[in-house]
Design a protein around this motif. Sequence first.
Motif, short mmCIF file in Angstrom:
data_model
loop_
_atom_site.label_atom_id
_atom_site.label_comp_id
_atom_site.label_asym_id
_atom_site.label_seq_id
_atom_site.Cartn_x
_atom_site.Cartn_y
_atom_site.Cartn_z
N THR A 1 43.40 33.63 16.37
CA THR A 1 42.68 34.28 15.27
C THR A 1 41.70 35.30 15.87
O THR A 1 41.20 35.13 16.98
N GLY A 2 41.47 36.37 15.13
CA GLY A 2 40.68 37.48 15.68
C GLY A 2 41.46 38.16 16.78
O GLY A 2 40.87 38.75 17.71
N ILE B 1 37.88 39.79 22.37
CA ILE B 1 38.24 38.62 23.19
C ILE B 1 39.59 38.05 22.75
O ILE B 1 40.40 37.61 23.58
N GLY B 2 39.88 38.08 21.45
CA GLY B 2 41.16 37.57 20.95
C GLY B 2 42.33 38.38 21.51
O GLY B 2 43.32 37.82 22.00
N LEU B 3 42.19 39.70 21.46
CA LEU B 3 43.24 40.57 22.00
C LEU B 3 43.37 40.38 23.52
O LEU B 3 44.49 40.39 24.07
N ALA B 4 42.24 40.18 24.18
CA ALA B 4 42.27 39.97 25.64
C ALA B 4 43.01 38.67 25.98
O ALA B 4 43.78 38.62 26.94
N MET B 5 42.78 37.61 25.18
CA MET B 5 43.53 36.36 25.41
C MET B 5 45.02 36.63 25.22
O MET B 5 45.85 36.18 26.00
N ALA B 6 45.34 37.39 24.16
CA ALA B 6 46.75 37.70 23.87
C ALA B 6 47.39 38.40 25.06
O ALA B 6 48.51 38.06 25.46
N ARG B 7 46.66 39.36 25.65
CA ARG B 7 47.21 40.09 26.80
C ARG B 7 47.45 39.15 27.98
O ARG B 7 48.51 39.20 28.62
N ALA B 8 46.46 38.28 28.25
CA ALA B 8 46.58 37.37 29.40
C ALA B 8 47.74 36.38 29.17
O ALA B 8 48.54 36.13 30.08
N PRO C 1 36.33 42.59 28.11
CA PRO C 1 36.98 41.45 27.44
C PRO C 1 38.21 40.94 28.20
O PRO C 1 38.49 39.74 28.18
N ASP C 2 38.92 41.83 28.88
CA ASP C 2 40.12 41.38 29.62
C ASP C 2 39.76 40.39 30.73
O ASP C 2 40.53 39.48 31.03
N GLU C 3 38.56 40.58 31.31
CA GLU C 3 38.09 39.63 32.32
C GLU C 3 37.90 38.25 31.65
O GLU C 3 38.25 37.21 32.23
N VAL C 4 37.37 38.26 30.43
CA VAL C 4 37.15 37.00 29.71
C VAL C 4 38.50 36.34 29.36
O VAL C 4 38.67 35.12 29.51
N GLY C 5 39.46 37.16 28.94
CA GLY C 5 40.79 36.63 28.61
C GLY C 5 41.40 35.91 29.81
O GLY C 5 41.97 34.81 29.67
N THR C 6 41.26 36.51 31.00
CA THR C 6 41.81 35.90 32.21
C THR C 6 41.08 34.60 32.54
O THR C 6 41.70 33.61 32.96
N MET C 7 39.76 34.58 32.33
CA MET C 7 38.99 33.35 32.60
C MET C 7 39.42 32.22 31.65
O MET C 7 39.48 31.06 32.05
N ILE C 8 39.72 32.57 30.41
CA ILE C 8 40.14 31.55 29.45
C ILE C 8 41.51 30.98 29.86
O ILE C 8 41.72 29.76 29.84
#
Length: 293
Positions: free
Chosen positions: A12-13, A18-25, A235-242
């Motif tokens: 969601t989001g 951050i949501g898009l960054a998670m999606a990318r990772a 945000p992409d750094e955050v996606g990778t951390m998640i």
Amino acid sequence: MQTVSDTTAFITGGASGIGLAMARAFAAEGARLALVDLDGEGLREAKRELEAITEVIAISLDVRDREAMAAAADRTERELGPVRILCNNAGVGSGMGGMNLETMRYEHWDHTLGVNLGGVVNGIQTFVPRMVERGGPAHVVNTSSGSGLAVIGGAQFMYCASKFAVTGLSEAIGSLLKFHGIGLTLVSPGFVDTRIAETTRKLDPAAAEVHEMDPEYREKLERFEELFDPLGQDPDEVGTMILDAIHHGRLYCQPDRLMAEPIQARCQALLEAMPPETERDRQMAEMIDKTRQ
Ligand SMILES: NC(=O)c1ccc[n+]([C@@H]2O[C@H](COP(=O)([O-])OP(=O)(O)OC[C@H]3O[C@@H](n4cnc5c(N)ncnc54)[C@H](O)[C@@H]3O)[C@@H](O)[C@H]2O)c1
């Protein structure tokens, strides 16, 4: 979960930040994606970008709408297979300047709590029974905030109420999910370079109204945003951390150290407010230990 490859993630989001960054990772590791958001145009762009890498569906809905959430879950599982990764991430801020006691209204409470807490509740109530029935491996990611761990400004009182609730909910339900082979990560970002200030102004009628009616406030807000903008975390750094927290089954994902001192000060003050330890305290601690075993 050792890998998200060949699984389905519901985010969601997912149209932004951050949501898009998670999606990318997740996509880079081979997950299929259901991106869910209110922002139809943002969803179209995100889908265009990510469908070059993986299977993506984009669903426009409001996370407060329980029926729409259930329909989205059915559609996702029909088209992409069982959801093994649930990211309850959609959220709004208080506006950088927050709310104040003169302008607060029920509308604003309902919006902040409805999206930031209600959206997480709806995600959990929609997907967790399905996950439990199937058993793990699976993983839930709840995006809270540094403001869900400690308070740095009074004007964030509504936002803090919603995010502290997400923190407590996640820590408690996470300890039950693990018995079903389901992990949970609580993400508490400090300051990430996303569209959250703009999204909040656009979506929250009360925040937009305060912003419009007070030029002095607007100017202060813009100065504040200019000052802080260059410091925002990618945000992409955050996606990778998640993704890394999912791999290692970590409960906490703290993308930066913004809240380190306020968290320490809060814990210290709470401990100092307690009376000296008594025999009763020792007995209760022993009982709690036993119930944990
Ligand atoms: N950016 C930060 O510094 C920061 C700090 C702490 C916590 N957070 C949290 O991170 C999460 C993601 O925010 P972001 O910073 O990526 O902001 P963002 O505005 O870039 O992304 C949030 C997305 O959520 C969507 N959304 C908002 N309300 C919705 C609703 N009712 N239904 C469906 N979608 C909705 C928005 O359209 C947007 O695309 C939020 O929960 C936010 O509170 C962000």
